[in-house]
Design an enzyme around this catalytic site. Sequence first.
Site, PDB file in Angstrom:
ATOM      1  N   HIS A   1      59.192  23.424  33.576  1.00 23.26           N
ATOM      2  CA  HIS A   1      59.831  22.450  32.297  1.00 23.26           C
ATOM      3  C   HIS A   1      59.277  22.775  31.090  1.00 23.26           C
ATOM      4  O   HIS A   1      60.040  23.122  29.875  1.00 23.26           O
ATOM      5  CB  HIS A   1      59.707  21.087  32.722  1.00 23.26           C
ATOM      6  CG  HIS A   1      60.225  20.082  31.654  1.00 23.26           C
ATOM      7  ND1 HIS A   1      61.241  19.348  31.859  1.00 23.26           N
ATOM      8  CD2 HIS A   1      59.737  19.626  30.722  1.00 23.26           C
ATOM      9  CE1 HIS A   1      61.549  18.564  30.771  1.00 23.26           C
ATOM     10  NE2 HIS A   1      60.634  18.739  30.056  1.00 23.26           N
ATOM     11  N   GLU A   2      57.958  22.860  30.940  1.00 27.19           N
ATOM     12  CA  GLU A   2      57.374  23.244  29.689  1.00 27.19           C
ATOM     13  C   GLU A   2      57.502  24.647  29.424  1.00 27.19           C
ATOM     14  O   GLU A   2      57.600  24.884  28.035  1.00 27.19           O
ATOM     15  CB  GLU A   2      55.809  22.754  29.982  1.00 27.19           C
ATOM     16  CG  GLU A   2      55.503  21.358  29.993  1.00 27.19           C
ATOM     17  CD  GLU A   2      56.329  20.201  29.285  1.00 27.19           C
ATOM     18  OE1 GLU A   2      56.584  20.549  27.932  1.00 27.19           O
ATOM     19  OE2 GLU A   2      56.531  19.057  29.634  1.00 27.19           O
TER      20      GLU A   2
ATOM     21  N   HIS B   1      61.992  28.192  24.264  1.00 24.55           N
ATOM     22  CA  HIS B   1      62.873  27.834  23.189  1.00 24.55           C
ATOM     23  C   HIS B   1      62.313  28.259  21.871  1.00 24.55           C
ATOM     24  O   HIS B   1      62.916  28.847  20.812  1.00 24.55           O
ATOM     25  CB  HIS B   1      63.198  26.514  23.228  1.00 24.55           C
ATOM     26  CG  HIS B   1      64.413  25.968  22.549  1.00 24.55           C
ATOM     27  ND1 HIS B   1      64.800  24.614  22.389  1.00 24.55           N
ATOM     28  CD2 HIS B   1      65.371  26.553  21.816  1.00 24.55           C
ATOM     29  CE1 HIS B   1      65.957  24.385  21.882  1.00 24.55           C
ATOM     30  NE2 HIS B   1      66.437  25.764  21.383  1.00 24.55           N
TER      31      HIS B   1
END
Length: 672
Positions: free
Chosen positions: A465-466, A472
């Site tokens: 997730h991180e 990004h």
Amino acid sequence: MNILTEKFNTPYHTAPFNEIKNEDYLPAFKELIQHSEEEIDALVSSSEEPTFANVIEALAYSGEQLDVVSNIFFNLNSAETSDELQQLAQEVSPILTEYSSKISQNEALFNKIKKVYDEKEKYDLNEEQEMLLEETYKGFVRNGALLNEEDKEKLQKISMDLSLKSLQFGQNVLASTNAYYKHITQKEELAGIPEAIIGQYAEEAKERNLEGWVVTLQYPSYIPLMTYAENRNLRKELALANGKKSFDGGEFDNQHMIKEILELKQQKAELLGYATYADFVLEERMAKSPGKVLDFLNEMLTKAKPYADKEIEELKALAKADGIEDMQSYDHSFYAEKLRKEKYDLNDEELKPYFPLDQVQDAVFGLAGQLFGLSFKERSDIQKYHEDVKVYEVQENGEYKSLLYVDYFPRKGKRAGAWMTSYKNQYIKNGENSRPHISIVCNFSKPTKDTPSLLTFQEVTTLFHEFGHALHGMLANTQYPTLSGTSVKWDFVELPSQFLENFCYEPEFLKTFAKHYTTGEVLPDDKIQKIEQSKNFMEGYQTMRQLGFGILDMNYHTKVAELEHETIKEFEDKYTKATQLYPSNPETAMSPSFSHIFQGGYSAGYYSYKWAEVLDADAFQYFKENGIFNPEIAAKYKILLSSGGTKDPMELYKSFRGSEPKVESLLKRAFG
């Protein structure tokens, strides 16, 4: 000379952590603010005709060193804080708030921006430049540029009060978390808890110079106890302590703080012409309005409730067999784990040996290589703020792309949870692409002298997730720092993180890295199948929990007047009632430690986790239909990631997917 006010003489101008002293911060902030104000003054006093280049672009690139120092300071205040740093934060926050208010309320500057905005047709702007102009103008208006002088002063005071109270809220939660520990002297009290976890509890006791075992409210300590402890009284005691964080009437109580924060937000919204703070926030989100958000959350609630009720009935039947007629929330994790083991014959401790942290990290790095052509090389010559931190140079086709700091283990000076952040944004200036410095911070179990750090499967998904957020940031490729990386609408920001979690459930990918840390044995097919099958285990319960947070958040930021005659506990119970699956405990409340909305950036935005789940389910469905490593689709997705906030997120998504996201994709994934 103050090291923070100069360009850093380090590889890639990285933060010189080893050389920074706490006493450097305050003078550096003051000097850099003065320098940034001089940049703005020069821009404002220029006799040149205002243009896109000399006003909008100049403003976008101003204050670069101040941004870097702010990132260093506030990131450390979250990941490696101290009493001294927290005290400094109380001094620094109002100075920075005053500075940003001065800029956003600078009438002469706004007049130049407005002139360029009103005459935008005469500039041949590309899509990104149009977005920068739009966001700059709107940013000033939303910060009070159209207000009269008296109201501008009111807004500035509200902003300063809000920044201080939000900071204090977070400090209270951290202090309240750290203030509690449970000292255990009889090992039988820990029956059911795996030996590796008991070993951690013994290490914690040793650090405190105590005999026996110590359990804290830090998640790697708290969660295993709630999941495995057969001692119901112990579970209850820990759950009560956790539910009383900043809600016990003591020194770190946040109940008044919540009311004050919400009242200030409402005042700010009204001053700027909005009915509620949620209306103000949602103008800048994909969702657009509180009504649309509540419709979305209530639609999900209607669909999820029957599944959640059925799940809880199954758990209650298990508890009843143990003689528990009145199952409570503190029994949930214990019986959920029992049921999971019964259904899928899986438990976290059984899986952990297959997920040593280094292997999981290699897997996520490898995935980034396969999808986006990235490679990762550890650097030992780049300064770090703690010995646990590692730094990697990220390359694309052999060329420097980004730096990635990883910080995985809990410490007293680190807040709970997991997050991605950046020390330096990406942007292009004078033809040079200045690359970003990204950081991932987590709280995984530390290695012991006998075993490496072994992750639960949930922690595996947390790391993915991180890392999705980090991608990004690392892939960012935009002209302006304010539109770069994760500088996107808040209800779009969770798409990359949640999207990447999907790979953890794909058998062909899992087999590449889920290997026993001592034998090298690949996780057996039956266990991989069970992981896949268990993906939606307790999905109804988890959905209701998230919807409860989202609905509560939206009501806090639309119905603040009700708090004049209601306690925080009454308000919370009223608006979470429809999503509650267990009786509410009068001694506990989650709002006083709801840092996401009272300290972080999720005010009137918590719904975005579920909103982004629709996006990520729909996006991954696209990959599934065409192959999860499909290079053409990965290339399109890479464009979405690298574009940051340069386009409307729905347009970005449609360019990638070919259509708007469908709620059905999430419902299909969650409930079949």
